[in-house]
Enzyme design. Sequence first.
Site, mmCIF file in Angstrom:
data_model
loop_
_atom_site.group_PDB
_atom_site.id
_atom_site.type_symbol
_atom_site.label_atom_id
_atom_site.label_comp_id
_atom_site.label_asym_id
_atom_site.label_seq_id
_atom_site.Cartn_x
_atom_site.Cartn_y
_atom_site.Cartn_z
ATOM 1 N N LYS A 73 -2.534 14.500 80.970
ATOM 2 C CA LYS A 73 -3.280 14.739 79.629
ATOM 3 C C LYS A 73 -4.556 14.657 79.383
ATOM 4 O O LYS A 73 -5.528 15.449 78.776
ATOM 5 C CB LYS A 73 -2.363 13.817 78.268
ATOM 6 N N TYR B 255 1.601 10.823 83.313
ATOM 7 C CA TYR B 255 1.376 11.351 82.110
ATOM 8 C C TYR B 255 0.203 11.329 81.457
ATOM 9 O O TYR B 255 -0.917 12.346 81.095
ATOM 10 C CB TYR B 255 2.480 10.756 81.026
ATOM 11 N N SER C 271 -2.206 14.414 73.774
ATOM 12 C CA SER C 271 -1.633 13.198 73.646
ATOM 13 C C SER C 271 -2.896 12.297 73.208
ATOM 14 O O SER C 271 -3.847 12.457 73.880
ATOM 15 C CB SER C 271 -0.677 12.808 74.707
#
Length: 254
Positions: free
Chosen positions: A163, A159, A146
């Site tokens: 990532k 998150y 991402s």
Amino acid sequence: MSLPRTPSFRLDGRHALVTGASSGIGLACAVALAGAGAQVTLAARSKDKLDDLARQMAAEGMTAAVLPLNVADIAATESAIAREGPFDILVNSAGLARHGPALDTTEADFDAVSDLNLKGAYFLTRAVAAGLIAAKRPGSLINISSQMAHVGGIDRAVYCATKHAVDGFTKAMAVEWGRQGIRVNTICPTFIRTALTKSTFANPERRAWIEDKIKLGRVGEVEDLMGAVVFLASDAASLVTGTALMVDGGWTAE
């Protein structure tokens, strides 16, 4: 003088595994690879969705097999990879997000996101590489990361952490397996319009923040990733490893 020739983007004769293939980015990647000639194994938890996708792909002349799989179950994943592989191409698109303020993060949410996005991705990539090394075959391993592996984001502390970690282990694995001809890269999309991002785009404040950050002035579509995944999987990217291919509309350019 002999003119140079562009290396082939075709994937004929190669076996690809795509996790998270039942919807969104994973589905688009599976279709892209199959369209370039790869034999694709579709993996996700929902067998019904995979069966439906495989039928649609077969109707358009693509080759796809179905493999029900929960990437967070390490033992089952490693067993399936050993049984079904070796895979020349991996696209790991299985992922989870539980967004919220960092002060509200629960241990259960942290573990759930980490177990799939980081731990599952790590051991999946390792399992596919082990099969290639045992077979003495080169390969291209691609983790869907991402733009949040390179920046911070509102309500995205967990998150972002996972990532960033995915991009980190990808670089380390690329260094470790380069001499075996195994390339390891990430694709880092911006916000892509899928069922999982529907609620984010429905929030006017979040949508305005996103559109302000994306320099090309539009959100991403799954089609924006299809060329990128074929490129990294193909001989056209034979000198590309340990890198993050940004498909972010310029988000991280500043």
